[in-house]
Enzyme design. Sequence first.
Site, PDB file in Angstrom:
ATOM      1  N   THR A  65       0.866  -1.185   0.000  1.00 40.15           N
ATOM      2  CA  THR A  65       0.000   0.000   0.000  1.00 40.15           C
ATOM      3  C   THR A  65       0.898   1.229   0.000  1.00 40.15           C
ATOM      4  OG1 THR A  65      -1.623  -1.246   1.255  1.00 40.15           O
ATOM      5  CG2 THR A  65      -1.848   1.158   1.280  1.00 40.15           C
ATOM      6  N   ASN A  96      -9.567   1.512   2.422  1.00 45.99           N
ATOM      7  CA  ASN A  96      -9.304   1.334   3.855  1.00 45.99           C
ATOM      8  C   ASN A  96      -9.837   2.504   4.674  1.00 45.99           C
ATOM      9  OD1 ASN A  96      -8.219  -1.143   3.562  1.00 45.99           O
ATOM     10  ND2 ASN A  96      -6.121  -0.605   4.085  1.00 45.99           N
ATOM     11  N   GLY A 153      -7.712  -1.826  14.529  1.00 41.95           N
ATOM     12  CA  GLY A 153      -6.263  -1.907  14.734  1.00 41.95           C
ATOM     13  C   GLY A 153      -5.654  -2.589  13.530  1.00 41.95           C
ATOM     14  N   CYS A 181      -2.890  -2.271   8.892  1.00 41.32           N
ATOM     15  CA  CYS A 181      -3.306  -1.495   7.720  1.00 41.32           C
ATOM     16  C   CYS A 181      -4.109  -0.244   8.062  1.00 41.32           C
ATOM     17  CB  CYS A 181      -4.106  -2.385   6.771  1.00 41.32           C
ATOM     18  SG  CYS A 181      -3.075  -3.664   6.028  1.00 41.32           S
ATOM     19  N   LYS A 206      -7.655  -8.877  15.376  1.00 37.03           N
ATOM     20  CA  LYS A 206      -8.971  -9.422  15.020  1.00 37.03           C
ATOM     21  C   LYS A 206      -8.859 -10.945  15.052  1.00 37.03           C
ATOM     22  CE  LYS A 206      -8.512  -9.366   9.987  1.00 37.03           C
ATOM     23  NZ  LYS A 206      -9.203  -9.031   8.762  1.00 37.03           N
ATOM     24  N   ARG A 213      -0.240  -6.391  15.423  1.00 39.22           N
ATOM     25  CA  ARG A 213       0.194  -5.012  15.173  1.00 39.22           C
ATOM     26  C   ARG A 213      -0.961  -4.047  15.452  1.00 39.22           C
ATOM     27  NH1 ARG A 213       3.179  -5.987   9.399  1.00 39.22           N
ATOM     28  NH2 ARG A 213       1.461  -7.462   9.161  1.00 39.22           N
TER      29      ARG A 213
HETATM   30  N1  LIG Z   1      -1.253  -7.394   6.068  1.00 42.33           N
HETATM   31  C1  LIG Z   1      -2.333  -7.109   5.381  1.00 42.33           C
HETATM   32  O1  LIG Z   1      -3.449  -7.538   5.706  1.00 42.33           O
HETATM   33  C2  LIG Z   1      -2.248  -6.250   4.155  1.00 42.33           C
HETATM   34  C3  LIG Z   1      -3.324  -6.221   3.259  1.00 42.33           C
HETATM   35  C4  LIG Z   1      -3.223  -5.433   2.130  1.00 42.33           C
HETATM   36  C5  LIG Z   1      -2.070  -4.689   1.895  1.00 42.33           C
HETATM   37  N2  LIG Z   1      -1.061  -4.720   2.801  1.00 42.33           N
HETATM   38  C6  LIG Z   1       0.150  -3.957   2.499  1.00 42.33           C
HETATM   39  O2  LIG Z   1       1.135  -4.851   1.980  1.00 42.33           O
HETATM   40  C7  LIG Z   1       2.444  -4.452   2.397  1.00 42.33           C
HETATM   41  C8  LIG Z   1       3.128  -5.582   3.142  1.00 42.33           C
HETATM   42  O3  LIG Z   1       2.376  -5.848   4.314  1.00 42.33           O
HETATM   43  P1  LIG Z   1       2.620  -7.141   5.198  1.00 42.33           P
HETATM   44  O4  LIG Z   1       1.582  -7.134   6.259  1.00 42.33           O
HETATM   45  O5  LIG Z   1       2.784  -8.329   4.320  1.00 42.33           O
HETATM   46  O6  LIG Z   1       4.047  -6.783   5.836  1.00 42.33           O
HETATM   47  P2  LIG Z   1       5.008  -7.750   6.649  1.00 42.33           P
HETATM   48  O7  LIG Z   1       5.759  -6.871   7.568  1.00 42.33           O
HETATM   49  O8  LIG Z   1       4.239  -8.907   7.185  1.00 42.33           O
HETATM   50  O9  LIG Z   1       6.005  -8.334   5.541  1.00 42.33           O
HETATM   51  C9  LIG Z   1       6.981  -7.593   4.891  1.00 42.33           C
HETATM   52  C10 LIG Z   1       8.177  -8.492   4.603  1.00 42.33           C
HETATM   53  O10 LIG Z   1       9.124  -7.779   3.815  1.00 42.33           O
HETATM   54  C11 LIG Z   1      10.427  -8.189   4.223  1.00 42.33           C
HETATM   55  N3  LIG Z   1      11.419  -7.235   3.749  1.00 42.33           N
HETATM   56  C12 LIG Z   1      11.759  -6.019   4.247  1.00 42.33           C
HETATM   57  N4  LIG Z   1      12.718  -5.460   3.493  1.00 42.33           N
HETATM   58  C13 LIG Z   1      13.023  -6.336   2.501  1.00 42.33           C
HETATM   59  C14 LIG Z   1      13.928  -6.335   1.412  1.00 42.33           C
HETATM   60  N5  LIG Z   1      14.738  -5.309   1.186  1.00 42.33           N
HETATM   61  N6  LIG Z   1      13.953  -7.409   0.604  1.00 42.33           N
HETATM   62  C15 LIG Z   1      13.145  -8.462   0.827  1.00 42.33           C
HETATM   63  N7  LIG Z   1      12.253  -8.528   1.845  1.00 42.33           N
HETATM   64  C16 LIG Z   1      12.182  -7.475   2.667  1.00 42.33           C
HETATM   65  C17 LIG Z   1      10.302  -8.298   5.736  1.00 42.33           C
HETATM   66  O11 LIG Z   1      11.332  -9.087   6.277  1.00 42.33           O
HETATM   67  C18 LIG Z   1       8.917  -8.949   5.869  1.00 42.33           C
HETATM   68  O12 LIG Z   1       9.004 -10.354   5.869  1.00 42.33           O
HETATM   69  C19 LIG Z   1       2.255  -3.177   3.223  1.00 42.33           C
HETATM   70  O13 LIG Z   1       2.375  -2.068   2.387  1.00 42.33           O
HETATM   71  C20 LIG Z   1       0.811  -3.307   3.700  1.00 42.33           C
HETATM   72  O14 LIG Z   1       0.233  -2.051   3.971  1.00 42.33           O
HETATM   73  C21 LIG Z   1      -1.108  -5.503   3.902  1.00 42.33           C
END
Ligand SMILES: NC(=O)c1ccc[n+]([C@@H]2O[C@H](COP(=O)([O-])OP(=O)(O)OC[C@H]3O[C@@H](n4cnc5c(N)ncnc54)[C@H](O)[C@@H]3O)[C@@H](O)[C@H]2O)c1
Length: 443
Positions: free
Chosen positions: A123, A215, A264, A267, A328, A335
């Site tokens: 995002t 969102n 919470g 996101c 949830k 987080r």
């Molecule tokens: N979690 C959700 O429900 C959700 C839903 C939709 C969108 N998003 C968006 O998706 C994105 C990721 O969210 P998430 O919850 O999966 O995050 P997360 O923190 O669970 O995962 C991110 C991963 O990226 C890795 N990382 C960091 N730097 C790196 C690099 N240089 N090279 C390779 N890997 C690297 C981290 O080690 C981690 O495993 C965010 O922008 C979030 O807003 C999340």
Amino acid sequence: MKIAVVGTGYVGLVTGTCFAETGNKVICVDIDKAKVDKLSSGEITIYEPGLEKLFLRNQKEGRLSFTQSLSDAIVDAEIIFLALPTPPGADGAADLKYILGVADDLGKLLKPTDYKVIIDKSTVPVGTANKVKEAILNSGTNAIATAFDVVSNPEFLREGVAVDDFMKPDRVVIGTESDKAKKILNDLYAPFVRQGNPLIFMDEKSAELTKYAANAFLAVKISFMNEIAQMCECLGADVDMVRKGIGSDERIGKRFLFPGIGYGGSCFPKDVQALAMSADEVGYDFKILDAVMDVNAKQKVHLIPKIKAFFGGDIEGKHFALWGLSFKPNTDDVREAPAFYIIDALIAEGATVSAFDPEGMANTKLNYEDKINFATNQYEALVNADALIIATEWNEFRTPDFDKISATLKTKTIFDGRNLFEIGQMEKLGFHYQSIGRKVVKG
Ligand SMILES: NC(=O)c1ccc[n+]([C@@H]2O[C@H](COP(=O)([O-])OP(=O)(O)OC[C@H]3O[C@@H](n4cnc5c(N)ncnc54)[C@H](O)[C@@H]3O)[C@@H](O)[C@H]2O)c1
């Protein structure tokens, strides 16, 4: 198709696994060695219903693998997803250092003759696709503009039902004006939209904004309902009735109308804040977002004054059972969990806490290991507790053994932040029961 997924967290692991499930060859890359080692040895790193089975099957079939090397992951891939963190920076705006750092690395690895589509699944604020493109081109080595396209493809999955959401999305939003990229993404997503849900193509900026708008809108809906619940408490109305009354209006809809102790997760809080920051940057006063953040901050600790009032204004030395830690149900993600705000407030007042969550304990221990007691089950948490507080609506909390609760708690008192129980039932059982936007049952 050959796909690389950069970042193997909640989004990256689900994305990689689900694309492998439709026959693609996927390599997921992460900088976290422990994570890559675990995943490579067949151990799943997050709790997400239905994911482990697909993860194991696709890994076994050789369609899903893990590495720490970006270069190994992308060498044969035509499609590169960025599923990297975009946490809030010091000013609340999305911090793009992970995305732009990887873009810079990619610029050094891309070959002029080897076309690739680079897809922002994270995002990200409007304009990020362009920044990624510039970062790649400015990395000063191989990349040339015709060798790649940068596409915005925001992810709408919900933790807890992420596999279903990914396999059967309501819609897939794709922001690109490149015909080549459109064709590739159309083919890639075809198995996921067979039932006719739309692939919506648009420009990059609109796609980026669509995710924040979705969102933020949901956060508004939750916060609006939480304010209606507050009004119900002031006026003696029942929020359950109001919810049913408005939810049956098709223009409003039944979902996201349940009041509680605030939103919470990883996101909504950061995305609402980031959109507010984007508005500030372009000189637009986005009033609703400020109100939503304010309402939510108060809602997360809405139960605290009620608890204090019940105990005569002082909870020092009191001990509380807390059911629910994850932000949830059906996820181990803690987080920005409202439960943490409750724990902090209770500790600040001199109270102690014994908590239980079906999946969120390990992640909670990272922050609260020495601060609270972790029970081995929901009933053990009640031992010596002056009252029970419910912070997450896990199904297993919905029909508990009330006799056991009565027999174990010091006083038959429940503060329910998720409205799990019927008022009539609580009256019959003789509990003191306070929930959100409903009558107080004075046991
Ligand atoms: N979690 C959700 O429900 C959700 C839903 C939709 C969108 N998003 C968006 O998706 C994105 C990721 O969210 P998430 O919850 O999966 O995050 P997360 O923190 O669970 O995962 C991110 C991963 O990226 C890795 N990382 C960091 N730097 C790196 C690099 N240089 N090279 C390779 N890997 C690297 C981290 O080690 C981690 O495993 C965010 O922008 C979030 O807003 C999340």
